[in-house]
Enzyme design. Structure first.
Site, PDB file in Angstrom:
ATOM      1  N   ARG A 165     -32.309  15.523  -3.461  1.00 49.01           N
ATOM      2  CA  ARG A 165     -31.305  14.778  -2.678  1.00 49.01           C
ATOM      3  C   ARG A 165     -31.164  15.315  -1.250  1.00 49.01           C
ATOM      4  O   ARG A 165     -30.538  14.669  -0.411  1.00 49.01           O
ATOM      5  CB  ARG A 165     -29.958  14.822  -3.387  1.00 49.01           C
ATOM      6  CG  ARG A 165     -30.016  14.319  -4.837  1.00 49.01           C
ATOM      7  CD  ARG A 165     -28.757  14.693  -5.603  1.00 49.01           C
ATOM      8  NE  ARG A 165     -28.887  14.443  -7.028  1.00 49.01           N
ATOM      9  CZ  ARG A 165     -29.416  15.308  -7.897  1.00 49.01           C
ATOM     10  NH1 ARG A 165     -29.889  16.479  -7.454  1.00 49.01           N
ATOM     11  NH2 ARG A 165     -29.494  15.019  -9.182  1.00 49.01           N
ATOM     12  N   LYS A 207     -26.576   0.826  -6.443  1.00 46.21           N
ATOM     13  CA  LYS A 207     -25.510   1.523  -7.170  1.00 46.21           C
ATOM     14  C   LYS A 207     -24.744   2.457  -6.255  1.00 46.21           C
ATOM     15  O   LYS A 207     -23.503   2.448  -6.210  1.00 46.21           O
ATOM     16  CB  LYS A 207     -26.101   2.281  -8.355  1.00 46.21           C
ATOM     17  CG  LYS A 207     -25.057   2.986  -9.226  1.00 46.21           C
ATOM     18  CD  LYS A 207     -25.066   4.475  -8.978  1.00 46.21           C
ATOM     19  CE  LYS A 207     -24.104   5.198  -9.886  1.00 46.21           C
ATOM     20  NZ  LYS A 207     -24.111   6.660  -9.678  1.00 46.21           N
ATOM     21  N   PRO A 224     -20.539  -1.189  -8.992  1.00 50.21           N
ATOM     22  CA  PRO A 224     -21.613  -0.219  -9.218  1.00 50.21           C
ATOM     23  C   PRO A 224     -22.061  -0.229 -10.683  1.00 50.21           C
ATOM     24  O   PRO A 224     -21.225  -0.239 -11.594  1.00 50.21           O
ATOM     25  CB  PRO A 224     -20.961   1.129  -8.864  1.00 50.21           C
ATOM     26  CG  PRO A 224     -19.715   0.786  -8.108  1.00 50.21           C
ATOM     27  CD  PRO A 224     -19.279  -0.545  -8.599  1.00 50.21           C
ATOM     28  N   ASP A 226     -23.925   1.989 -13.195  1.00 49.35           N
ATOM     29  CA  ASP A 226     -24.596   3.184 -13.702  1.00 49.35           C
ATOM     30  C   ASP A 226     -24.960   2.938 -15.169  1.00 49.35           C
ATOM     31  O   ASP A 226     -24.792   1.837 -15.692  1.00 49.35           O
ATOM     32  CB  ASP A 226     -23.720   4.425 -13.520  1.00 49.35           C
ATOM     33  CG  ASP A 226     -22.515   4.437 -14.441  1.00 49.35           C
ATOM     34  OD1 ASP A 226     -22.210   3.384 -15.058  1.00 49.35           O
ATOM     35  OD2 ASP A 226     -21.873   5.485 -14.557  1.00 49.35           O
TER      36      ASP A 226
END
Length: 264
Positions: A165, A207, A224, A226
């Site tokens: 990330r 998302k 969103p 998930d």
């Protein structure tokens, strides 16, 4: 000063610890401490509301906006309760409020949330703030600015342990600092256009973008998806959400998220 927000619709565990914000902790029963918008806050919860402890007159509007005190949750719950599954979800997650957070912190936080657990996300955010944020008080740090993060390399972020990330965080910071992504402009931008703007950032898909739109901008139609929400949709709403959620799909999302994790 201390300021009391009178409401019986506030569950601090679900609202502060459940996964929409990552810088809150419970310090003892009914008392929580958090940092948001470069401000520190202790709250003391009661059955009929919660106290904002030792805040200034200047900071009061920030916290009223942060806790979304203008939203009529009763009207929304009444609408959702017309559908059996959502009725159960609302009963289970009663008191869950949708926070309105600072956009850049929310963006970076949900970049960190990818394929991650809440404890791990909180650890990443804490290390990021400790390493690169300005000190507010002893052991309390502001969230680092886009300017600060934009000058870092992936190696600089190694100690924060954000893994793959790191490149996404740096790309987000650089695009915000340069003005390529104008986060302030997204408040007034239509949701589809705002989502597309956020998705110009490396690693930001639908998302993460929808999490930011919901949790920072109050765009309550953002939904969103998930793994938990996908599971809920497959189980309860394979043909789509019921009409009672129209315009408030993101709030329904929050209640379904808590409910599906409970019943599994």
């Amino acid at each position: 000063m201390d300021f009391f927000i009178k409401t019986d619709f506030f569950n601090p565990e679900l609202t502060l610890i459940g996964g929409q914000a990552f810088r809150w902790k419970r310090i003892e029963d009914n008392r929580y401490f958090g940092i948001a918008g470069n401000r520190m806050l202790e709250i003391n919860c009661r059955a009929d509301g919660f106290w904002l402890i030792n805040i200034t007159d200047k900071d009061l509007p920030f916290w009223l906006e942060y806790f979304n005190t203008a939203t009529d949750y009763r009207q929304m719950i009444e609408c959702f309760s017309s559908e059996p599954v959502l009725n159960k979800a609302c009963e289970y997650a009663y008191g869950l409020r949708q926070l309105k957070q600072e956009p850049f912190e929310t963006l970076i936080s949900f970049i960190c949330s990818q394929r991650n657990s809440i404890p791990n996300i909180k650890g990443m955010i804490e290390r990021l703030c400790t390493s690169f944020g300005e000190i507010l008080d002893k052991n309390c740090f502001a969230f680092p600015t886009a300017y600060r993060l934009s000058g870092l390399s992936e190696d600089d972020l190694a100690s924060v342990r954000v893994g793959y990330r790191a490149k996404y965080i740096i790309d987000a910071a650089r695009k915000v600092k340069s003005g390529e992504i104008d986060l302030n402009a997204l408040y007034e931008t239509p949701i589809d256009e705002a989502r597309n703007e956020l998705m110009k950032i490396k690693g930001v898909g639908e998302k993460v973008a929808d999490c930011v739109l919901l949790c920072a901008y109050g765009k309550v139609s953002a939904f969103p998806k998930d793994v938990w929400i996908k599971r809920a949709m497959e189980r309860f709403y394979p043909n789509g959400l019921p009409p009672c959620t129209a315009g408030f799909e993101g709030l329904a999302n929050q209640y379904l998220f808590e409910y599906i994790r409970k019943i599994k």
